[in-house]
Design an enzyme around this catalytic site. Structure first.
Site, mmCIF file in Angstrom:
data_model
loop_
_atom_site.group_PDB
_atom_site.id
_atom_site.type_symbol
_atom_site.label_atom_id
_atom_site.label_comp_id
_atom_site.label_asym_id
_atom_site.label_seq_id
_atom_site.Cartn_x
_atom_site.Cartn_y
_atom_site.Cartn_z
ATOM 1 C CB SER A 70 -0.917 0.029 1.220
ATOM 2 O OG SER A 70 -1.765 -1.082 1.246
HETATM 3 N N1 SAH Z 1 -0.840 -4.747 4.084
HETATM 4 C C1 SAH Z 1 -0.193 -5.114 2.841
HETATM 5 C C2 SAH Z 1 -1.113 -4.847 1.675
HETATM 6 C C3 SAH Z 1 -1.063 -5.951 0.692
HETATM 7 S S1 SAH Z 1 -2.323 -5.918 -0.563
HETATM 8 C C4 SAH Z 1 1.147 -4.411 2.688
HETATM 9 O O1 SAH Z 1 1.394 -3.452 3.420
HETATM 10 O O2 SAH Z 1 1.971 -4.838 1.870
HETATM 11 C C5 SAH Z 1 -3.571 -6.982 0.115
HETATM 12 C C6 SAH Z 1 -3.166 -8.395 0.429
HETATM 13 O O3 SAH Z 1 -4.353 -9.121 0.791
HETATM 14 C C7 SAH Z 1 -2.533 -9.176 -0.723
HETATM 15 O O4 SAH Z 1 -1.295 -9.653 -0.313
HETATM 16 C C8 SAH Z 1 -3.512 -10.325 -0.960
HETATM 17 O O5 SAH Z 1 -2.878 -11.539 -1.351
HETATM 18 C C9 SAH Z 1 -4.189 -10.460 0.383
HETATM 19 N N2 SAH Z 1 -5.498 -11.109 0.381
HETATM 20 C C10 SAH Z 1 -6.483 -11.051 -0.569
HETATM 21 N N3 SAH Z 1 -7.546 -11.786 -0.188
HETATM 22 C C11 SAH Z 1 -7.237 -12.324 1.033
HETATM 23 C C12 SAH Z 1 -7.927 -13.173 1.942
HETATM 24 N N4 SAH Z 1 -9.154 -13.649 1.686
HETATM 25 N N5 SAH Z 1 -7.300 -13.518 3.094
HETATM 26 C C13 SAH Z 1 -6.051 -13.066 3.376
HETATM 27 N N6 SAH Z 1 -5.349 -12.256 2.552
HETATM 28 C C14 SAH Z 1 -5.935 -11.882 1.398
#
Ligand code: SAH
Length: 221
Positions: A70
């Site tokens: 993000s």
């Molecule tokens: N907080 C992270 C943001 C990553 S983007 C950072 O700072 O890097 C969102 C993430 O949610 C992705 O890695 C994706 O694989 C994950 N995601 C999507 N659906 C999900 C689910 N049902 N359960 C757990 N993670 C999930």
């Protein structure tokens, strides 16, 4: 976080990080604890090596599995809305790079984070543990929360959902807060703050953002 060897966090990045904090203040982030956390976490270690020179720009960047780390403003904004206090139990859904996880740890929270993609889970685990963070990470479907450790004082979704997965409110403690980007996964989402008071859920809507979608187990990115 443990003290980093200088070669892991050279002065160049320390300087860029201070500038990032300044720019977040200019953009309206006020919470001193959140700003201090952003000032401490070495974001350049959480991005792909190709993008390392862009790590302290206020931008989302691609990570493995077609996901993104993000934008720092988004992390700061979401974390401020979450109002985390030390020793609170916080559940993060979507570990991704682990950057937001590290920010929550820096606030003194006891952090539980769930990631759907095995590769991201493994990388985040190696990095966060390497940096000396004590966190509970799990490879699984975060839509189910993490019942074993419930209730949580705070729950943070870092992926876009059309609505909050139903079981999550049951895992939220009385007086707890849940922050999530709610809206069409292929469009924009509105940052939404839910709070639980006397067993009732209250809802407040904030600014618009664009997140990668919260997926079901086995659903391709
Ligand atoms: N907080 C992270 C943001 C990553 S983007 C950072 O700072 O890097 C969102 C993430 O949610 C992705 O890695 C994706 O694989 C994950 N995601 C999507 N659906 C999900 C689910 N049902 N359960 C757990 N993670 C999930």
């Amino acid at each position: 976080m443990k003290r980093l060897p200088l070669e892991w966090d050279p002065p160049r990045y320390q300087g860029q990080r201070r500038q990032l904090v300044e720019s977040l203040i200019q953009k309206g982030i006020q919470d001193p604890a959140v700003l201090a956390a952003i000032g401490r976490v070495p974001r350049h270690l959480f991005v792909e090596p190709t993008f390392i020179e862009h790590a302290y720009e206020d931008k989302a960047l691609p990570i493995a599995c077609g996901q993104t780390i993000s934008q720092p403003f988004t992390v700061a904004y979401q974390t401020s809305l979450l109002e985390v206090a030390p020793r609170q139990r916080v559940l993060e859904i979507g570990t991704g790079s682990g950057y937001q996880t590290a920010i929550l740890c820096e606030l003194g929270a006891e952090v539980y984070s769930v990631e759907l993609e095995r590769e991201l889970y493994e990388r985040a685990r190696a990095l966060l543990e390497g940096l000396g963070y004590v966190v509970y990470l799990r490879w699984g479907d975060g839509r189910l929360g993490w019942p074993t450790y419930a209730p949580f004082d705070r729950i943070l979704l870092t992926a876009a959902a059309e609505s909050v997965p139903p079981g999550l409110f049951d895992q939220l403690a009385e007086g707890g807060r849940l922050v999530a980007p709610i809206g069409r996964p292929d469009g924009t989402q509105q940052m939404t703050v839910y709070s639980k008071r006397n067993g009732q859920i209250h809802r407040e809507t904030k600014g618009y953002f664009r997140f990668v979608p919260l997926r079901k187990w086995g659903e391709p990115a």
